[in-house]
Design an enzyme around this catalytic site. Sequence first.
Site, PDB file in Angstrom:
ATOM      1  N   LYS A   1       0.874  -1.195  -0.070  1.00  0.00           N
ATOM      2  CA  LYS A   1       0.062  -0.093  -0.007  1.00  0.00           C
ATOM      3  C   LYS A   1       0.949   1.459  -0.131  1.00  0.00           C
ATOM      4  O   LYS A   1       0.723   2.242  -0.908  1.00  0.00           O
ATOM      5  CB  LYS A   1      -0.996  -0.069   1.300  1.00  0.00           C
ATOM      6  CG  LYS A   1      -2.010  -1.030   1.127  1.00  0.00           C
ATOM      7  CD  LYS A   1      -3.020  -1.334   2.424  1.00  0.00           C
ATOM      8  CE  LYS A   1      -3.939  -2.406   1.959  1.00  0.00           C
ATOM      9  NZ  LYS A   1      -4.782  -2.873   3.258  1.00  0.00           N
TER      10      LYS A   1
ATOM     11  N   GLN B   1      -4.938  -1.394   9.301  1.00  0.00           N
ATOM     12  CA  GLN B   1      -4.746  -2.372   8.840  1.00  0.00           C
ATOM     13  C   GLN B   1      -5.473  -3.465   9.570  1.00  0.00           C
ATOM     14  O   GLN B   1      -5.189  -3.579  10.722  1.00  0.00           O
ATOM     15  CB  GLN B   1      -3.590  -3.032   8.368  1.00  0.00           C
ATOM     16  CG  GLN B   1      -3.316  -4.327   7.666  1.00  0.00           C
ATOM     17  CD  GLN B   1      -3.855  -4.395   6.409  1.00  0.00           C
ATOM     18  OE1 GLN B   1      -3.958  -3.159   5.750  1.00  0.00           O
ATOM     19  NE2 GLN B   1      -4.001  -5.198   5.784  1.00  0.00           N
TER      20      GLN B   1
ATOM     21  N   ASP C   1     -11.025   3.504   3.320  1.00  0.00           N
ATOM     22  CA  ASP C   1     -11.257   2.238   3.283  1.00  0.00           C
ATOM     23  C   ASP C   1     -12.653   2.028   3.189  1.00  0.00           C
ATOM     24  O   ASP C   1     -13.427   0.796   2.759  1.00  0.00           O
ATOM     25  CB  ASP C   1     -10.859   1.328   4.559  1.00  0.00           C
ATOM     26  CG  ASP C   1      -9.779   0.198   4.430  1.00  0.00           C
ATOM     27  OD1 ASP C   1      -9.541  -0.010   3.514  1.00  0.00           O
ATOM     28  OD2 ASP C   1      -9.009   0.193   5.757  1.00  0.00           O
TER      29      ASP C   1
HETATM   30  N1  GUN Z   1      -7.460  -6.526   5.735  1.00  0.00           N
HETATM   31  C1  GUN Z   1      -7.727  -7.476   4.827  1.00  0.00           C
HETATM   32  N2  GUN Z   1      -8.248  -6.352   3.557  1.00  0.00           N
HETATM   33  C2  GUN Z   1      -8.234  -5.249   4.189  1.00  0.00           C
HETATM   34  C3  GUN Z   1      -8.798  -3.909   3.822  1.00  0.00           C
HETATM   35  O1  GUN Z   1      -9.282  -3.818   2.581  1.00  0.00           O
HETATM   36  N3  GUN Z   1      -8.401  -2.954   4.546  1.00  0.00           N
HETATM   37  C4  GUN Z   1      -7.936  -3.030   5.766  1.00  0.00           C
HETATM   38  N4  GUN Z   1      -7.740  -2.029   6.352  1.00  0.00           N
HETATM   39  N5  GUN Z   1      -7.585  -4.142   6.395  1.00  0.00           N
HETATM   40  C5  GUN Z   1      -7.809  -5.204   5.469  1.00  0.00           C
END
Ligand code: GUN
Length: 286
Positions: free
Chosen positions: A53, A97, A120
């Site tokens: 990311k 996350q 998100d």
């Molecule tokens: N964990 C797995 N997929 C995601 C996501 O799309 N966003 C976040 N914040 N955590 C995740």
Amino acid sequence: MTAQIIDGKALAEELRQGFKARVEALTAKGHKPGLVVILVGADPASEVYVRNKVNGCLAIGMHSEKVTYDATVDQATVLDKIAELNADPNIHGILVQLPLPKHFDEEKVLEAIAADKDVDGFHAENVGALAQGNPRFIPCTPYGVMKMFEKGNVDLTGKEAVVIGRSNIVGKPMALLLINAGATVTVCNSRTQDLKFHTRRADILVAAVGKPKFVTGDMVKPGAVVIDVGINRLPDGKLCGDVDYADCLEVAGQITPVPGGVGPMTITMLLANTIEAAERKAALAD
Ligand code: GUN
């Protein structure tokens, strides 16, 4: 018939190239898009996602930083950090996350993120806006899947769509997006009775169940569009999706591979949401 492959890697690259000009224009006006990713603990898969990311942002000229905490950190410390980032004018997107360690109240942490920095799309305000058909931030994975439908000229109106999985991250927002697009939507899960009855009726089948090779060819309607959201690691270390790819390839009309399908699109749409957040802020400042 062998299915047409929807190449997520190529589409992700095409979209990211297109983002560069928007990032440049924002940067020139003093609004360089900035994303902070918060990681609590040292889950190896999460570490890889977070690194990708941050690097995805940097590669197109955005600002990005990672904030890491030991798994034993108390929730108040993370909430204080989120409050600081909410107030930081250089930061347009904040992502925590998931999953968080057990002693965290995940909902409380997600609600602490300012809704206009919630790239998100997990804040209740943004989930509500999506449910009402007026989205502000669309959760990145289902957003990426919608872009793949667009690219593949998949018309969703009036189609039977079946989503396997009911998570807040993928299954539920995916179902809402399909409803908003005019599909007839069924949401199943791994325990659905007679799952095959549902999946065999699906013109569009989205697998987001977290079980390797869960969807087999006999569960797929000939010619269906099959989207595999799963990323599972097999005992031999190889990655595989929730769909038995080789088996479904001969039945489906279009299919996404793993890796190189939905995965690269998720981070791409995170970049899109962060740029969008910066553009909204810049428009307010003008
Ligand atoms: N964990 C797995 N997929 C995601 C996501 O799309 N966003 C976040 N914040 N955590 C995740």
